[in-house]
Design an enzyme around this catalytic site. Structure first.
Site, mmCIF file in Angstrom:
data_model
loop_
_atom_site.group_PDB
_atom_site.id
_atom_site.type_symbol
_atom_site.label_atom_id
_atom_site.label_comp_id
_atom_site.label_asym_id
_atom_site.label_seq_id
_atom_site.Cartn_x
_atom_site.Cartn_y
_atom_site.Cartn_z
ATOM 1 N N LYS A 32 0.819 -1.227 0.000
ATOM 2 C CA LYS A 32 0.000 0.000 0.000
ATOM 3 C C LYS A 32 0.846 1.268 0.000
ATOM 4 O O LYS A 32 0.391 2.327 -0.408
ATOM 5 C CB LYS A 32 -0.977 -0.002 1.175
ATOM 6 C CG LYS A 32 -0.345 0.035 2.533
ATOM 7 C CD LYS A 32 -1.392 0.077 3.634
ATOM 8 C CE LYS A 32 -0.714 0.003 4.992
ATOM 9 N NZ LYS A 32 -1.610 -0.041 6.101
ATOM 10 N N CYS A 39 11.865 -1.103 6.500
ATOM 11 C CA CYS A 39 13.325 -1.184 6.414
ATOM 12 C C CYS A 39 13.901 -0.155 5.441
ATOM 13 O O CYS A 39 14.748 0.650 5.796
ATOM 14 C CB CYS A 39 13.726 -2.594 5.995
ATOM 15 S SG CYS A 39 15.461 -2.734 5.581
ATOM 16 N N GLY A 184 15.448 3.299 25.642
ATOM 17 C CA GLY A 184 16.860 3.219 25.223
ATOM 18 C C GLY A 184 17.162 1.904 24.546
ATOM 19 O O GLY A 184 18.182 1.269 24.808
ATOM 20 N N VAL A 240 8.171 6.272 32.412
ATOM 21 C CA VAL A 240 7.477 7.491 31.989
ATOM 22 C C VAL A 240 6.023 7.394 32.443
ATOM 23 O O VAL A 240 5.347 6.397 32.186
ATOM 24 C CB VAL A 240 7.581 7.662 30.455
ATOM 25 C CG1 VAL A 240 6.727 8.823 29.992
ATOM 26 C CG2 VAL A 240 9.034 7.874 30.057
ATOM 27 N N SER A 268 10.276 5.518 21.321
ATOM 28 C CA SER A 268 10.878 4.296 20.744
ATOM 29 C C SER A 268 10.837 3.208 21.795
ATOM 30 O O SER A 268 11.851 2.843 22.369
ATOM 31 C CB SER A 268 12.305 4.582 20.290
ATOM 32 O OG SER A 268 13.033 5.252 21.308
ATOM 33 N N ARG A 271 7.831 -2.194 18.979
ATOM 34 C CA ARG A 271 6.901 -2.217 17.845
ATOM 35 C C ARG A 271 5.869 -3.325 18.052
ATOM 36 O O ARG A 271 6.102 -4.279 18.794
ATOM 37 C CB ARG A 271 7.677 -2.420 16.531
ATOM 38 C CG ARG A 271 8.608 -1.248 16.252
ATOM 39 C CD ARG A 271 9.308 -1.380 14.917
ATOM 40 N NE ARG A 271 8.426 -1.330 13.772
ATOM 41 C CZ ARG A 271 8.019 -0.210 13.183
ATOM 42 N NH1 ARG A 271 8.419 0.958 13.634
ATOM 43 N NH2 ARG A 271 7.222 -0.256 12.133
ATOM 44 N N ALA A 324 14.804 -7.073 9.870
ATOM 45 C CA ALA A 324 14.656 -7.230 8.422
ATOM 46 C C ALA A 324 15.233 -8.557 7.938
ATOM 47 O O ALA A 324 14.618 -9.267 7.136
ATOM 48 C CB ALA A 324 15.340 -6.067 7.709
ATOM 49 N N HIS A 449 44.825 -10.595 7.398
ATOM 50 C CA HIS A 449 45.574 -9.684 8.260
ATOM 51 C C HIS A 449 46.026 -8.485 7.445
ATOM 52 O O HIS A 449 46.488 -8.662 6.331
ATOM 53 C CB HIS A 449 46.802 -10.400 8.843
ATOM 54 C CG HIS A 449 47.623 -9.506 9.710
ATOM 55 N ND1 HIS A 449 47.228 -9.146 10.982
ATOM 56 C CD2 HIS A 449 48.810 -8.877 9.469
ATOM 57 C CE1 HIS A 449 48.146 -8.340 11.487
ATOM 58 N NE2 HIS A 449 49.103 -8.162 10.592
HETATM 59 P P1 NAI Z 1 13.231 -2.062 21.657
HETATM 60 O O1 NAI Z 1 12.395 -3.170 22.149
HETATM 61 O O2 NAI Z 1 14.575 -2.338 21.103
HETATM 62 O O3 NAI Z 1 13.456 -0.997 22.857
HETATM 63 C C1 NAI Z 1 12.401 -0.373 23.539
HETATM 64 C C2 NAI Z 1 12.894 0.099 24.893
HETATM 65 O O4 NAI Z 1 11.897 0.915 25.483
HETATM 66 C C3 NAI Z 1 13.148 -1.045 25.862
HETATM 67 O O5 NAI Z 1 14.458 -0.938 26.369
HETATM 68 C C4 NAI Z 1 12.076 -0.844 26.946
HETATM 69 O O6 NAI Z 1 12.516 -1.217 28.231
HETATM 70 C C5 NAI Z 1 11.846 0.666 26.868
HETATM 71 N N1 NAI Z 1 10.532 1.108 27.356
HETATM 72 C C6 NAI Z 1 9.316 0.522 27.122
HETATM 73 N N2 NAI Z 1 8.345 1.246 27.703
HETATM 74 C C7 NAI Z 1 8.929 2.310 28.306
HETATM 75 C C8 NAI Z 1 8.444 3.421 29.068
HETATM 76 N N3 NAI Z 1 7.132 3.605 29.316
HETATM 77 N N4 NAI Z 1 9.348 4.329 29.555
HETATM 78 C C9 NAI Z 1 10.677 4.162 29.299
HETATM 79 N N5 NAI Z 1 11.171 3.137 28.596
HETATM 80 C C10 NAI Z 1 10.321 2.221 28.092
HETATM 81 O O7 NAI Z 1 12.324 -1.254 20.632
HETATM 82 P P2 NAI Z 1 12.683 -0.119 19.584
HETATM 83 O O8 NAI Z 1 13.987 0.516 19.902
HETATM 84 O O9 NAI Z 1 11.486 0.755 19.515
HETATM 85 O O10 NAI Z 1 12.860 -0.925 18.242
HETATM 86 C C11 NAI Z 1 11.736 -1.624 17.687
HETATM 87 C C12 NAI Z 1 12.148 -2.810 16.860
HETATM 88 O O11 NAI Z 1 12.823 -2.411 15.693
HETATM 89 C C13 NAI Z 1 13.014 -3.754 17.627
HETATM 90 O O12 NAI Z 1 12.498 -5.045 17.470
HETATM 91 C C14 NAI Z 1 14.344 -3.633 16.961
HETATM 92 O O13 NAI Z 1 15.048 -4.858 16.948
HETATM 93 C C15 NAI Z 1 14.010 -3.172 15.544
HETATM 94 N N6 NAI Z 1 15.079 -2.333 15.040
HETATM 95 C C16 NAI Z 1 16.267 -2.880 14.688
HETATM 96 C C17 NAI Z 1 17.303 -2.088 14.269
HETATM 97 C C18 NAI Z 1 18.603 -2.708 13.928
HETATM 98 O O14 NAI Z 1 18.646 -3.906 13.692
HETATM 99 N N7 NAI Z 1 19.698 -1.956 13.892
HETATM 100 C C19 NAI Z 1 17.178 -0.644 14.160
HETATM 101 C C20 NAI Z 1 15.915 -0.170 14.581
HETATM 102 C C21 NAI Z 1 14.901 -0.997 15.000
#
Ligand code: NAI
Length: 462
Positions: A32, A39, A184, A240, A268, A271, A324, A449
């Site tokens: 859509k 990604c 974080g 929060v 963040s 998801r 992804a 190396h």
């Molecule tokens: P995440 O699950 O990595 O982190 C969310 C964080 O928010 C957790 O540490 C959690 O404890 C915290 N949290 C939850 N509720 C909260 C609150 N009310 N107050 C404060 N902290 C709170 O989720 P994120 O960073 O949103 O990423 C989503 C998805 O996207 C993940 O599954 C991730 O693996 C994927 N992703 C992967 C990437 C990569 O491979 N480089 C890049 C971006 C996303």
């Protein structure tokens, strides 16, 4: 009638579509928005493009460490950074379009709705725009959306454009002076890294006592210390409780109510699988449930089969390992299953990378996960500075390589690293883990190396 209909053109859907069409299945793919999904359009690729600009700026700012000076002083043209990001995304989305065309996939740029499934024949009926379609098999790849929890004031703040998810923050026309990041995790830390590099004052409020949840504890703590040194203000174990305009209200572990104010707030906190808005309920599939009994994804087996015989699911819609590369592999497994080939999904060696500067990468079990499973392990670890190439390229850089091996037979169970370019090195670890290599076998492999990848071998031999 099509042999395969796929809903969702992200890394799960488009990889599966190309494979299926190349194998001779008449394949139709519904998307859509834009091919490439989250990604390519609002996740992996745009963020990595921004982060690369930030990295170039970091090098320019700190060139003196390498004997290089920038006479006029380094600067960031934020609009140009965004423009380049858009150019990269456009190019790669175009690439997927060509890939689909060359493979013979019919792409329909519309929102598809499932109308029903014939109980006897299993034929799936779909609608997209004015047209109706029939398919013998259906692969669901509808992905996920940013989670928006019921925090008082959050909805209003999102509507006012002060709070943003990963989607809106990518299109922010100006650099915020102050950014508060709620969560974080991976997304939170990647944006914290980008904005910290380009001069924004960043505050991170995280509910858990550590950043990067499931990543190795020691490595997460090292990364946090490096970012604290660069000026990011961390508030861990803080929940929060409300958003008041541009202010995040949070509770400390001591029960104190504190406030953090920003021009923008990034939400963040994880998801959620996309399970509605496309007629999924008409199929009556079984869902995977969280401990509270709420659906978190479509339930699948290792062959990516759902509870209905000709309906498959791959990617974030399963609510599991939302990455992804996981989605792409799951899509391949689903197509192999449809084709009658023997394939199964394994999650033993899924790499996880956080593209901060320095990068974090891990695959397989952490020490904490091994302990939870009652597996006795040997931990081999070595600072990255044992790699000559790392020292040459990372002045005063700190990093770590950890290999987790089973005590009983020396099998490599996990590898966790901090330091550039561990995103490129972790793949060797994935091969070792998925091919069930022992530490001795991995140490016998010849590494080029001088490369930072040699740290893996050094860690095992030290
Ligand atoms: P995440 O699950 O990595 O982190 C969310 C964080 O928010 C957790 O540490 C959690 O404890 C915290 N949290 C939850 N509720 C909260 C609150 N009310 N107050 C404060 N902290 C709170 O989720 P994120 O960073 O949103 O990423 C989503 C998805 O996207 C993940 O599954 C991730 O693996 C994927 N992703 C992967 C990437 C990569 O491979 N480089 C890049 C971006 C996303």
């Amino acid at each position: 009638m099509y042999q395969l209909a796929i809903i969702g053109g992200g890394p799960g859907g488009y990889v599966a579509a190309a494979k299926a069409a190349k194998a001779g299945l008449s394949t139709i793919l519904f998307e859509k928005r834009e091919l490439g999904g989250v990604c390519l359009n609002e996740g992996c690729i745009p963020t990595k493009t921004l982060l690369y600009s930030a990295k170039v700026f970091d090098y320019a700012k700190h060139g003196d460490k390498y004997g290089v000076s920038v006479p006029e002083g380094a600067g960031v043209d934020y609009a140009a950074v965004l423009k380049r990001k858009e150019k990269v995304v456009k190019k790669l989305v175009g690439g997927v379009r060509v890939q689909m065309r060359d493979a013979g996939v019919e792409v329909v740029k519309e929102c598809a709705t499932i109308l029903g499934r014939d109980a006897e024949t299993g034929i799936i009926r779909l609608q997209a725009g004015e047209a109706e379609y029939e398919a013998a098999n259906l692969l669901l790849c509808t992905g996920s959306e940013a989670a928006v929890p019921p925090i008082p004031g959050l909805r209003e703040s999102l509507d006012a454009g002060i709070s943003l998810t990963n989607r809106e923050i990518l299109a922010l026309p100006e650099r915020p002076e102050r950014l508060v990041v709620i969560g974080g995790g991976v997304i939170g830390m990647e944006f914290a890294s980008f904005f910290n590099s380009i001069g924004t004052e960043v505050t991170v409020v995280e509910m858990l006592p550590k950043i990067l949840g499931p990543m190795d504890d020691e490595i997460s703590a090292m990364l946090q210390a490096q970012y604290a040194k660069k000026g990011v203000d961390f508030h861990l174990s803080c929940k929060v409780t409300a958003i008041e305009g541009d202010t995040v209200v949070y509770e400390t572990p001591e029960g104190e109510s504190c406030r953090a104010t920003g021009d923008r707030i990034l939400v963040s906190i994880g998801r959620r699988a996309t399970l509605s808005g496309f007629g999924l309920e008409t199929l009556g599939l079984e869902y995977a449930l969280n401990p509270a009994g709420r659906p978190v994804g479509v339930k699948v087996d290792a062959k990516m089969r759902t509870s209905l015989p000709n309906v498959y699911a791959a990617g974030d819609i399963t609510g599991f390992s939302m990455l992804a590369h996981t989605a792409s592999r799951e899509g391949e497994v689903a197509v192999d299953t449809i084709l009658g080939r023997d394939a199964a999904m394994s999650y033993d060696a899924i790499p996880g990378v956080v593209y901060t500067n320095p990068e974090v990468a891990g695959a397989g079990l952490t020490e904490a996960e091994a302990a939870k499973k009652g597996i006795e392990v040997t931990v081999h670890k070595l600072p990255m500075a044992f790699s000559g190439r790392f020292v040459a390229e990372n002045e005063r850089g700190e990093g770590l390589c950890k290999v987790i091996a089973a005590k009983k037979d020396g099998r490599v169970l996990g590898v966790h690293m901090l330091g550039n370019p561990c995103s490129e090195i972790i793949q060797s670890a994935c091969i070792a883990i998925s091919r069930r290599m022992t530490v001795t076998e991995l140490a016998e492999v010849v590494f080029p190396h001088p490369t930072v990848s040699e740290i893996l071998k050094e860690t095992l031999q030290h």
